[in-house]
Design a protein around this motif. Structure first.
Motif, short mmCIF file in Angstrom:
data_model
loop_
_atom_site.label_atom_id
_atom_site.label_comp_id
_atom_site.label_asym_id
_atom_site.label_seq_id
_atom_site.Cartn_x
_atom_site.Cartn_y
_atom_site.Cartn_z
N ALA A 86 5.47 4.40 2.00
CA ALA A 86 5.96 5.57 2.72
C ALA A 86 6.81 5.16 3.91
O ALA A 86 7.86 5.76 4.19
CB ALA A 86 4.78 6.43 3.17
N GLU A 87 6.37 4.14 4.63
CA GLU A 87 7.14 3.66 5.78
C GLU A 87 8.49 3.12 5.33
O GLU A 87 9.51 3.33 5.99
CB GLU A 87 6.35 2.57 6.52
CG GLU A 87 5.11 3.07 7.23
CD GLU A 87 5.45 4.04 8.36
OE1 GLU A 87 6.53 3.88 8.96
OE2 GLU A 87 4.64 4.95 8.63
N ARG A 88 8.51 2.42 4.20
CA ARG A 88 9.79 1.91 3.68
C ARG A 88 10.71 3.06 3.31
O ARG A 88 11.92 3.01 3.57
CB ARG A 88 9.54 1.02 2.46
CG ARG A 88 8.83 -0.29 2.76
CD ARG A 88 8.73 -1.15 1.50
NE ARG A 88 7.93 -2.35 1.72
CZ ARG A 88 7.73 -3.28 0.80
NH1 ARG A 88 8.29 -3.16 -0.40
NH2 ARG A 88 6.98 -4.35 1.07
N PHE A 89 10.15 4.10 2.69
CA PHE A 89 10.98 5.25 2.31
C PHE A 89 11.56 5.92 3.54
O PHE A 89 12.76 6.23 3.58
CB PHE A 89 10.14 6.26 1.52
CG PHE A 89 10.84 7.59 1.36
CD1 PHE A 89 11.83 7.75 0.40
CD2 PHE A 89 10.53 8.66 2.19
CE1 PHE A 89 12.50 8.96 0.27
CE2 PHE A 89 11.20 9.87 2.07
CZ PHE A 89 12.18 10.02 1.11
N MET A 90 10.73 6.16 4.56
CA MET A 90 11.21 6.85 5.76
C MET A 90 12.25 6.02 6.48
O MET A 90 13.24 6.55 7.00
CB MET A 90 10.03 7.18 6.67
CG MET A 90 9.15 8.31 6.12
SD MET A 90 7.86 8.85 7.25
CE MET A 90 6.64 7.56 7.00
N LEU A 91 12.07 4.71 6.51
CA LEU A 91 13.05 3.83 7.16
C LEU A 91 14.38 3.88 6.42
O LEU A 91 15.46 3.90 7.05
CB LEU A 91 12.52 2.39 7.19
CG LEU A 91 13.42 1.35 7.87
CD1 LEU A 91 13.61 1.71 9.34
CD2 LEU A 91 12.82 -0.04 7.73
N ALA A 92 14.32 3.93 5.09
CA ALA A 92 15.55 3.93 4.29
C ALA A 92 16.29 5.26 4.36
O ALA A 92 17.51 5.30 4.18
CB ALA A 92 15.21 3.61 2.83
N THR B 72 0.83 -1.20 0.00
CA THR B 72 0.00 0.00 0.00
C THR B 72 0.87 1.25 0.00
O THR B 72 2.08 1.20 0.23
CB THR B 72 -0.91 0.02 1.24
OG1 THR B 72 -0.09 0.16 2.41
CG2 THR B 72 -1.75 -1.24 1.33
N PHE B 73 0.23 2.40 -0.24
CA PHE B 73 0.95 3.67 -0.21
C PHE B 73 1.57 3.90 1.17
O PHE B 73 2.71 4.34 1.29
CB PHE B 73 0.01 4.82 -0.55
CG PHE B 73 0.67 6.18 -0.45
CD1 PHE B 73 1.37 6.70 -1.52
CD2 PHE B 73 0.60 6.92 0.72
CE1 PHE B 73 2.00 7.93 -1.43
CE2 PHE B 73 1.21 8.16 0.83
CZ PHE B 73 1.92 8.67 -0.25
N GLU B 74 0.82 3.59 2.22
CA GLU B 74 1.35 3.78 3.57
C GLU B 74 2.57 2.91 3.81
O GLU B 74 3.57 3.36 4.40
CB GLU B 74 0.27 3.48 4.61
CG GLU B 74 0.74 3.69 6.04
CD GLU B 74 -0.36 3.52 7.07
OE1 GLU B 74 -0.06 3.54 8.28
OE2 GLU B 74 -1.54 3.38 6.67
N PHE C 60 10.08 6.99 -4.96
CA PHE C 60 10.75 5.88 -4.27
C PHE C 60 10.13 4.55 -4.68
O PHE C 60 10.83 3.56 -4.93
CB PHE C 60 10.63 6.08 -2.75
CG PHE C 60 11.05 4.88 -1.94
CD1 PHE C 60 12.39 4.61 -1.70
CD2 PHE C 60 10.09 4.02 -1.41
CE1 PHE C 60 12.77 3.52 -0.94
CE2 PHE C 60 10.46 2.92 -0.65
CZ PHE C 60 11.81 2.66 -0.42
N ALA C 61 8.80 4.53 -4.77
CA ALA C 61 8.10 3.29 -5.15
C ALA C 61 8.48 2.86 -6.57
O ALA C 61 8.67 1.67 -6.83
CB ALA C 61 6.59 3.50 -5.05
N LYS C 62 8.63 3.82 -7.46
CA LYS C 62 9.02 3.48 -8.83
C LYS C 62 10.46 2.96 -8.86
O LYS C 62 10.76 1.97 -9.54
CB LYS C 62 8.88 4.70 -9.74
CG LYS C 62 9.21 4.41 -11.20
CD LYS C 62 8.95 5.62 -12.08
CE LYS C 62 9.26 5.30 -13.54
NZ LYS C 62 8.98 6.47 -14.42
N THR C 63 11.33 3.62 -8.11
CA THR C 63 12.74 3.21 -8.07
C THR C 63 12.89 1.79 -7.53
O THR C 63 13.75 1.03 -7.99
CB THR C 63 13.55 4.18 -7.20
OG1 THR C 63 13.46 5.50 -7.77
CG2 THR C 63 15.01 3.77 -7.13
#
Length: 421
Positions: free
Chosen positions: A115-121, A110-112, A188-191
Protein backbone atom coordinates in the motif's frame (compact mmCIF):
# COMPACT_ATOMS: atom_id res chain seq x y z
CA UNK A 1 34.94 -47.16 -16.25
CA UNK A 2 35.68 -43.41 -16.53
CA UNK A 3 39.07 -42.63 -17.95
CA UNK A 4 41.59 -41.92 -15.22
CA UNK A 5 42.89 -38.41 -15.00
CA UNK A 6 46.41 -38.13 -16.37
CA UNK A 7 48.72 -35.55 -17.77
CA UNK A 8 48.27 -32.74 -15.25
CA UNK A 9 49.79 -32.05 -11.88
CA UNK A 10 49.27 -29.20 -9.46
CA UNK A 11 52.71 -27.85 -10.42
CA UNK A 12 51.91 -27.97 -14.13
CA UNK A 13 48.58 -26.24 -13.54
CA UNK A 14 50.36 -23.32 -11.90
CA UNK A 15 53.30 -23.12 -14.34
CA UNK A 16 51.95 -24.18 -17.75
CA UNK A 17 52.43 -21.74 -20.62
CA UNK A 18 49.58 -20.41 -22.74
CA UNK A 19 47.62 -23.19 -24.43
CA UNK A 20 45.17 -26.02 -23.80
CA UNK A 21 46.00 -29.12 -21.73
CA UNK A 22 43.98 -32.32 -21.50
CA UNK A 23 43.57 -34.09 -18.14
CA UNK A 24 40.84 -36.72 -18.57
CA UNK A 25 37.05 -37.25 -18.37
CA UNK A 26 36.69 -34.16 -20.57
CA UNK A 27 38.60 -31.89 -18.19
CA UNK A 28 40.89 -29.35 -19.86
CA UNK A 29 43.07 -26.54 -18.61
CA UNK A 30 42.98 -23.31 -20.62
CA UNK A 31 45.86 -20.89 -20.10
CA UNK A 32 45.55 -17.50 -21.80
CA UNK A 33 48.40 -15.27 -22.93
CA UNK A 34 47.76 -13.08 -19.91
CA UNK A 35 48.50 -16.03 -17.64
CA UNK A 36 44.90 -16.38 -16.47
CA UNK A 37 43.96 -20.08 -16.12
CA UNK A 38 40.50 -21.68 -16.45
CA UNK A 39 39.03 -25.16 -16.14
CA UNK A 40 36.86 -26.34 -19.03
CA UNK A 41 34.72 -29.45 -19.29
CA UNK A 42 34.41 -30.60 -22.91
CA UNK A 43 31.73 -33.14 -23.86
CA UNK A 44 29.77 -34.47 -26.80
CA UNK A 45 26.04 -35.22 -26.57
CA UNK A 46 23.67 -36.09 -29.41
CA UNK A 47 26.45 -35.39 -31.90
CA UNK A 48 27.08 -31.89 -30.58
CA UNK A 49 30.32 -30.90 -28.83
CA UNK A 50 30.09 -28.26 -26.13
CA UNK A 51 32.34 -26.71 -23.51
CA UNK A 52 31.39 -25.73 -19.99
CA UNK A 53 33.44 -23.46 -17.75
CA UNK A 54 34.25 -24.78 -14.26
CA UNK A 55 35.96 -21.72 -12.82
CA UNK A 56 39.42 -20.24 -12.45
CA UNK A 57 42.24 -22.79 -12.06
CA UNK A 58 44.99 -22.67 -9.46
CA UNK A 59 45.64 -22.94 -5.75
CA UNK A 60 45.14 -19.28 -4.72
CA UNK A 61 42.01 -18.22 -2.79
CA UNK A 62 38.89 -18.35 -4.93
CA UNK A 63 40.44 -20.65 -7.54
CA UNK A 64 39.49 -24.31 -8.15
CA UNK A 65 42.35 -26.77 -7.39
CA UNK A 66 43.09 -29.71 -9.66
CA UNK A 67 41.57 -32.30 -7.31
CA UNK A 68 38.25 -30.46 -7.12
CA UNK A 69 38.17 -29.88 -10.88
CA UNK A 70 38.72 -33.62 -11.49
CA UNK A 71 35.91 -34.52 -9.10
CA UNK A 72 33.51 -32.12 -10.82
CA UNK A 73 34.52 -33.35 -14.27
CA UNK A 74 33.92 -36.94 -13.20
CA UNK A 75 30.40 -36.12 -12.01
CA UNK A 76 29.63 -34.24 -15.23
CA UNK A 77 31.05 -37.10 -17.29
CA UNK A 78 28.58 -39.49 -15.63
CA UNK A 79 25.71 -37.09 -16.35
CA UNK A 80 26.63 -36.98 -20.03
CA UNK A 81 26.77 -40.78 -20.21
CA UNK A 82 23.24 -40.89 -18.76
CA UNK A 83 22.00 -38.49 -21.43
CA UNK A 84 21.86 -35.28 -19.34
CA UNK A 85 23.22 -32.03 -20.80
CA UNK A 86 25.24 -30.33 -18.01
CA UNK A 87 24.92 -26.84 -19.55
CA UNK A 88 21.15 -27.16 -19.92
CA UNK A 89 20.88 -28.40 -16.35
CA UNK A 90 22.97 -25.44 -15.12
CA UNK A 91 20.60 -23.01 -16.88
CA UNK A 92 17.60 -24.73 -15.29
CA UNK A 93 19.19 -24.67 -11.83
CA UNK A 94 20.03 -20.99 -12.07
CA UNK A 95 16.52 -20.14 -13.27
CA UNK A 96 15.04 -22.12 -10.38
CA UNK A 97 17.34 -20.40 -7.89
CA UNK A 98 16.39 -16.99 -9.28
CA UNK A 99 12.67 -17.81 -9.12
CA UNK A 100 13.06 -19.00 -5.54
CA UNK A 101 14.88 -15.80 -4.59
CA UNK A 102 12.17 -13.70 -6.24
CA UNK A 103 9.42 -15.67 -4.52
CA UNK A 104 11.17 -15.25 -1.19
CA UNK A 105 11.44 -11.50 -1.77
CA UNK A 106 7.80 -11.27 -2.83
CA UNK A 107 6.57 -13.13 0.24
CA UNK A 108 8.52 -10.66 2.34
CA UNK A 109 6.36 -7.72 1.09
CA UNK A 110 3.38 -7.15 3.38
CA UNK A 111 0.04 -5.60 2.43
CA UNK A 112 0.99 -2.42 4.28
CA UNK A 113 4.29 -2.17 2.41
CA UNK A 114 2.50 -2.73 -0.91
CA UNK A 115 0.00 0.00 0.00
CA UNK A 116 2.84 2.39 0.83
CA UNK A 117 4.48 1.63 -2.52
CA UNK A 118 1.20 2.29 -4.34
CA UNK A 119 0.63 5.61 -2.56
CA UNK A 120 4.20 6.71 -3.21
CA UNK A 121 3.86 5.87 -6.91
CA UNK A 122 0.52 7.65 -7.32
CA UNK A 123 0.63 10.53 -4.83
CA UNK A 124 1.84 13.01 -7.46
CA UNK A 125 -1.29 12.40 -9.53
CA UNK A 126 -3.74 12.97 -6.68
CA UNK A 127 -5.52 16.30 -6.45
CA UNK A 128 -4.34 17.35 -3.01
CA UNK A 129 -2.72 16.29 0.23
CA UNK A 130 -6.14 15.66 1.76
CA UNK A 131 -6.78 12.79 -0.66
CA UNK A 132 -3.48 11.19 0.28
CA UNK A 133 -4.24 11.61 3.98
CA UNK A 134 -7.64 9.96 3.53
CA UNK A 135 -6.03 6.94 1.90
CA UNK A 136 -3.54 6.57 4.72
CA UNK A 137 -6.17 7.10 7.41
CA UNK A 138 -8.75 4.62 6.13
CA UNK A 139 -6.22 1.86 5.50
CA UNK A 140 -4.50 2.42 8.85
CA UNK A 141 -7.79 2.40 10.75
CA UNK A 142 -9.60 -0.46 9.06
CA UNK A 143 -7.32 -2.54 6.79
CA UNK A 144 -3.95 -2.70 8.49
CA UNK A 145 -5.18 -4.32 11.74
CA UNK A 146 -6.24 -7.35 9.66
CA UNK A 147 -4.01 -7.21 6.57
CA UNK A 148 -1.05 -4.98 7.44
CA UNK A 149 1.48 -7.67 8.41
CA UNK A 150 0.12 -10.30 6.01
CA UNK A 151 2.21 -10.98 2.87
CA UNK A 152 0.34 -9.23 0.07
CA UNK A 153 0.68 -12.43 -1.98
CA UNK A 154 -1.35 -14.31 0.64
CA UNK A 155 -4.36 -11.99 0.99
CA UNK A 156 -7.55 -14.03 0.49
CA UNK A 157 -11.26 -13.29 0.41
CA UNK A 158 -11.62 -14.32 4.05
CA UNK A 159 -9.08 -11.67 5.05
CA UNK A 160 -10.90 -8.95 3.10
CA UNK A 161 -14.21 -9.96 4.64
CA UNK A 162 -12.63 -9.76 8.11
CA UNK A 163 -11.99 -6.09 7.37
CA UNK A 164 -15.35 -5.26 5.81
CA UNK A 165 -17.95 -7.31 7.68
CA UNK A 166 -17.78 -5.38 11.00
CA UNK A 167 -18.37 -2.00 9.26
CA UNK A 168 -20.38 -2.93 6.19
CA UNK A 169 -23.78 -2.01 7.63
CA UNK A 170 -22.79 0.47 10.34
CA UNK A 171 -20.40 2.55 8.21
CA UNK A 172 -21.54 1.76 4.69
CA UNK A 173 -19.88 4.67 2.88
CA UNK A 174 -16.57 4.19 4.69
CA UNK A 175 -16.66 0.43 4.13
CA UNK A 176 -17.23 0.95 0.41
CA UNK A 177 -14.20 3.21 0.19
CA UNK A 178 -12.06 0.78 2.19
CA UNK A 179 -13.05 -2.09 -0.10
CA UNK A 180 -12.18 -0.04 -3.18
CA UNK A 181 -8.81 0.93 -1.76
CA UNK A 182 -7.94 -2.63 -0.82
CA UNK A 183 -8.88 -3.73 -4.34
CA UNK A 184 -6.66 -1.02 -5.82
CA UNK A 185 -3.67 -2.00 -3.66
CA UNK A 186 -4.06 -5.66 -4.62
CA UNK A 187 -4.34 -4.76 -8.32
CA UNK A 188 -1.14 -2.72 -7.95
CA UNK A 189 0.55 -5.68 -6.25
CA UNK A 190 -0.39 -7.97 -9.13
CA UNK A 191 0.80 -5.47 -11.73
CA UNK A 192 4.16 -5.13 -9.98
CA UNK A 193 4.63 -8.88 -9.60
CA UNK A 194 3.95 -9.09 -5.87
CA UNK A 195 0.98 -11.45 -6.18
CA UNK A 196 -0.92 -13.50 -8.72
CA UNK A 197 -4.48 -14.64 -9.32
CA UNK A 198 -7.85 -12.93 -9.03
CA UNK A 199 -8.42 -9.94 -6.79
CA UNK A 200 -10.26 -11.08 -3.62
CA UNK A 201 -11.53 -7.54 -2.97
CA UNK A 202 -13.39 -7.11 -6.26
CA UNK A 203 -17.10 -6.47 -5.89
CA UNK A 204 -18.86 -7.58 -9.06
CA UNK A 205 -19.33 -11.35 -9.17
CA UNK A 206 -17.35 -11.90 -5.98
CA UNK A 207 -17.92 -9.92 -2.78
CA UNK A 208 -21.35 -9.02 -4.12
CA UNK A 209 -22.23 -12.64 -3.35
CA UNK A 210 -21.09 -12.34 0.27
CA UNK A 211 -22.19 -8.83 1.27
CA UNK A 212 -25.45 -6.92 0.73
CA UNK A 213 -25.37 -4.07 -1.77
CA UNK A 214 -24.65 -0.71 -0.22
CA UNK A 215 -28.01 0.66 -1.37
CA UNK A 216 -29.72 -2.07 0.67
CA UNK A 217 -27.98 -1.17 3.92
CA UNK A 218 -27.52 2.58 3.45
CA UNK A 219 -29.60 4.33 0.78
CA UNK A 220 -27.65 6.98 -1.12
CA UNK A 221 -28.07 10.43 0.41
CA UNK A 222 -28.27 13.17 -2.22
CA UNK A 223 -27.13 16.74 -1.69
CA UNK A 224 -30.00 18.96 -0.60
CA UNK A 225 -31.10 20.89 -3.68
CA UNK A 226 -33.39 23.89 -3.97
CA UNK A 227 -36.39 23.37 -6.29
CA UNK A 228 -35.58 25.03 -9.60
CA UNK A 229 -38.61 27.36 -9.45
CA UNK A 230 -37.29 28.88 -6.20
CA UNK A 231 -33.89 29.84 -7.59
CA UNK A 232 -34.90 33.39 -8.58
CA UNK A 233 -36.13 34.30 -5.11
CA UNK A 234 -33.04 32.73 -3.54
CA UNK A 235 -30.74 34.76 -5.82
CA UNK A 236 -32.39 37.97 -4.62
CA UNK A 237 -31.63 37.03 -1.01
CA UNK A 238 -28.13 35.91 -1.90
CA UNK A 239 -27.37 39.24 -3.59
CA UNK A 240 -27.94 40.93 -0.21
CA UNK A 241 -25.21 38.87 1.44
CA UNK A 242 -21.83 40.60 1.86
CA UNK A 243 -18.41 39.11 1.21
CA UNK A 244 -16.48 37.22 -1.42
CA UNK A 245 -18.11 33.93 -0.42
CA UNK A 246 -21.52 35.18 -1.52
CA UNK A 247 -20.07 36.36 -4.85
CA UNK A 248 -18.46 32.97 -5.39
CA UNK A 249 -21.73 31.16 -4.65
CA UNK A 250 -23.64 33.35 -7.11
CA UNK A 251 -20.98 32.65 -9.74
CA UNK A 252 -21.18 28.91 -9.04
CA UNK A 253 -24.95 28.97 -9.53
CA UNK A 254 -24.79 31.01 -12.75
CA UNK A 255 -22.14 28.69 -14.25
CA UNK A 256 -23.43 25.40 -12.75
CA UNK A 257 -19.80 24.71 -11.80
CA UNK A 258 -18.46 22.60 -8.96
CA UNK A 259 -17.39 24.46 -5.83
CA UNK A 260 -13.76 23.36 -6.23
CA UNK A 261 -13.67 24.76 -9.76
CA UNK A 262 -15.04 28.13 -8.59
CA UNK A 263 -12.84 28.41 -5.50
CA UNK A 264 -9.73 27.64 -7.54
CA UNK A 265 -10.57 29.98 -10.42
CA UNK A 266 -7.80 32.40 -11.41
CA UNK A 267 -7.98 35.49 -13.59
CA UNK A 268 -5.71 33.83 -16.15
CA UNK A 269 -8.58 31.44 -16.87
CA UNK A 270 -11.05 34.24 -17.62
CA UNK A 271 -11.39 35.81 -21.08
CA UNK A 272 -13.83 38.67 -20.59
CA UNK A 273 -13.83 39.70 -24.27
CA UNK A 274 -14.76 36.17 -25.35
CA UNK A 275 -17.11 35.72 -22.37
CA UNK A 276 -15.28 32.50 -21.61
CA UNK A 277 -13.92 30.74 -18.53
CA UNK A 278 -11.51 27.88 -19.31
CA UNK A 279 -10.99 25.50 -16.40
CA UNK A 280 -7.74 23.56 -16.87
CA UNK A 281 -7.79 19.77 -16.86
CA UNK A 282 -5.78 19.62 -13.63
CA UNK A 283 -8.70 21.12 -11.71
CA UNK A 284 -11.47 19.12 -13.34
CA UNK A 285 -12.90 15.93 -11.88
CA UNK A 286 -12.62 14.16 -15.23
CA UNK A 287 -9.10 15.56 -15.85
CA UNK A 288 -10.30 17.17 -19.08
CA UNK A 289 -10.28 20.90 -19.88
CA UNK A 290 -13.74 22.46 -19.55
CA UNK A 291 -14.87 25.63 -21.32
CA UNK A 292 -17.63 27.54 -19.58
CA UNK A 293 -19.61 30.18 -21.53
CA UNK A 294 -20.21 33.27 -19.38
CA UNK A 295 -23.63 34.87 -19.56
CA UNK A 296 -23.89 38.70 -19.18
CA UNK A 297 -24.95 38.24 -15.56
CA UNK A 298 -21.83 36.18 -14.84
CA UNK A 299 -19.62 38.80 -16.50
CA UNK A 300 -21.22 41.55 -14.39
CA UNK A 301 -20.49 39.50 -11.29
CA UNK A 302 -16.86 39.13 -12.35
CA UNK A 303 -16.63 42.89 -12.69
CA UNK A 304 -17.71 43.15 -9.04
CA UNK A 305 -15.10 40.53 -8.11
CA UNK A 306 -12.39 42.45 -9.97
CA UNK A 307 -12.93 45.42 -7.70
CA UNK A 308 -12.09 43.16 -4.73
CA UNK A 309 -8.73 42.00 -6.11
CA UNK A 310 -6.07 42.03 -3.42
CA UNK A 311 -3.18 41.14 -5.72
CA UNK A 312 -2.35 41.86 -9.33
CA UNK A 313 -1.20 39.40 -11.94
CA UNK A 314 -2.97 36.75 -14.02
CA UNK A 315 -2.42 34.07 -11.40
CA UNK A 316 -4.47 35.86 -8.74
CA UNK A 317 -7.58 34.11 -7.45
CA UNK A 318 -10.89 35.40 -8.79
CA UNK A 319 -12.38 34.86 -5.34
CA UNK A 320 -9.49 35.47 -2.91
CA UNK A 321 -9.36 34.31 0.66
CA UNK A 322 -8.53 36.38 3.70
CA UNK A 323 -4.83 35.52 3.43
CA UNK A 324 -3.10 37.30 0.51
CA UNK A 325 -2.25 34.91 -2.29
CA UNK A 326 -4.59 32.21 -0.96
CA UNK A 327 -8.00 31.15 -2.16
CA UNK A 328 -11.04 30.68 0.01
CA UNK A 329 -11.58 27.51 2.02
CA UNK A 330 -13.84 24.69 0.85
CA UNK A 331 -16.38 25.77 3.47
CA UNK A 332 -16.66 29.40 2.29
CA UNK A 333 -19.84 29.00 0.26
CA UNK A 334 -21.37 26.57 2.75
CA UNK A 335 -20.95 29.20 5.48
CA UNK A 336 -22.92 31.67 3.35
CA UNK A 337 -25.83 29.24 3.25
CA UNK A 338 -25.60 28.75 7.00
CA UNK A 339 -25.72 32.49 7.62
CA UNK A 340 -28.81 32.60 5.44
CA UNK A 341 -30.26 29.71 7.50
CA UNK A 342 -30.85 27.74 4.31
CA UNK A 343 -30.60 24.18 5.52
CA UNK A 344 -32.64 23.16 2.47
CA UNK A 345 -29.79 23.86 0.07
CA UNK A 346 -26.16 22.88 -0.50
CA UNK A 347 -23.56 24.33 -2.84
CA UNK A 348 -23.39 21.14 -4.90
CA UNK A 349 -27.18 20.89 -4.87
CA UNK A 350 -27.51 23.92 -7.15
CA UNK A 351 -26.07 21.78 -9.94
CA UNK A 352 -29.04 19.45 -9.42
CA UNK A 353 -31.39 22.45 -9.45
CA UNK A 354 -29.89 23.47 -12.80
CA UNK A 355 -30.26 19.95 -14.20
CA UNK A 356 -33.86 19.69 -13.04
CA UNK A 357 -34.63 23.05 -14.63
CA UNK A 358 -33.12 21.87 -17.91
CA UNK A 359 -35.30 18.76 -17.90
CA UNK A 360 -38.55 20.20 -16.55
CA UNK A 361 -38.65 23.79 -17.77
CA UNK A 362 -36.81 23.75 -21.11
CA UNK A 363 -36.55 21.71 -24.26
CA UNK A 364 -32.76 21.70 -24.37
CA UNK A 365 -31.47 18.16 -25.11
CA UNK A 366 -30.04 16.24 -22.18
CA UNK A 367 -26.58 15.94 -23.72
CA UNK A 368 -26.22 19.73 -23.73
CA UNK A 369 -27.15 19.90 -20.04
CA UNK A 370 -24.72 17.09 -19.23
CA UNK A 371 -21.95 18.87 -21.14
CA UNK A 372 -22.68 22.06 -19.19
CA UNK A 373 -22.18 20.09 -15.97
CA UNK A 374 -18.94 18.57 -17.33
CA UNK A 375 -20.28 15.08 -16.77
CA UNK A 376 -18.40 12.22 -18.38
CA UNK A 377 -20.26 10.35 -21.12
CA UNK A 378 -20.70 6.86 -19.63
CA UNK A 379 -21.54 5.17 -22.91
CA UNK A 380 -18.13 4.41 -24.50
CA UNK A 381 -19.54 4.21 -28.02
CA UNK A 382 -21.28 7.57 -27.68
CA UNK A 383 -18.17 9.09 -26.10
CA UNK A 384 -16.04 7.89 -29.03
CA UNK A 385 -18.24 9.77 -31.51
CA UNK A 386 -18.69 12.94 -29.48
CA UNK A 387 -15.68 15.01 -30.51
CA UNK A 388 -16.90 18.55 -29.65
CA UNK A 389 -18.10 20.09 -26.39
CA UNK A 390 -21.36 21.60 -27.75
CA UNK A 391 -20.04 25.02 -26.75
CA UNK A 392 -22.25 27.20 -28.96
CA UNK A 393 -25.38 25.43 -27.78
CA UNK A 394 -24.20 25.61 -24.18
CA UNK A 395 -23.72 29.38 -24.46
CA UNK A 396 -27.39 29.72 -25.37
CA UNK A 397 -28.35 27.40 -22.50
CA UNK A 398 -26.30 29.26 -19.86
CA UNK A 399 -27.66 32.64 -20.97
CA UNK A 400 -31.20 31.32 -20.63
CA UNK A 401 -30.34 29.90 -17.19
CA UNK A 402 -28.84 33.20 -16.02
CA UNK A 403 -31.90 35.07 -17.24
CA UNK A 404 -34.11 32.65 -15.33
CA UNK A 405 -32.01 33.09 -12.16
CA UNK A 406 -32.63 36.84 -12.44
CA UNK A 407 -36.40 36.44 -12.22
CA UNK A 408 -37.40 36.52 -8.52
CA UNK A 409 -40.96 35.27 -8.94
CA UNK A 410 -41.61 31.55 -8.51
CA UNK A 411 -43.06 29.68 -11.43
CA UNK A 412 -46.01 27.52 -10.38
CA UNK A 413 -46.12 25.61 -13.63
CA UNK A 414 -43.67 24.22 -16.18
CA UNK A 415 -43.03 26.43 -19.14
CA UNK A 416 -40.88 25.20 -21.96
CA UNK A 417 -38.12 27.40 -23.34
CA UNK A 418 -37.76 26.21 -26.90
CA UNK A 419 -34.35 26.33 -28.57
CA UNK A 420 -33.54 24.69 -31.88
CA UNK A 421 -29.87 25.73 -32.14
Amino acid sequence: MPKKAAGLTAAKVSKAAAGRYVDGNGLRLLVRETGVRFWIFRYTLAGRTREMGLGRAGSEPGAVPLSEARQTAGELHRLVRSGVDPLARRVDERAAAKALAQQTAIRGVTFEQAAERFMLANRAGWKNAKHSAQWTSTLKTYAYPHLGDLPVADVLTEHVLAVLTPIWTSKAETATRVRGRIETVLDFAKTTGLRAGDNPARWRGHLSNALPARADVAPVEHHAALPWNEIGGFMVDLAQQPGVGALALRFAILTAARSSEVLGARWSEIDVDAALWTVPATRMKAKKEHRVPLAPAALALLADAARLRLTDGPNAFVFPGAVPGKGMSNMAMTMVLRRMKRGDATTHGFRSSFRDWCSEATSYPGDIAEAALAHVVENKVEAAYRRGDLFAKRRDLMTTWADFCGQPQARPAVKLVTRTG
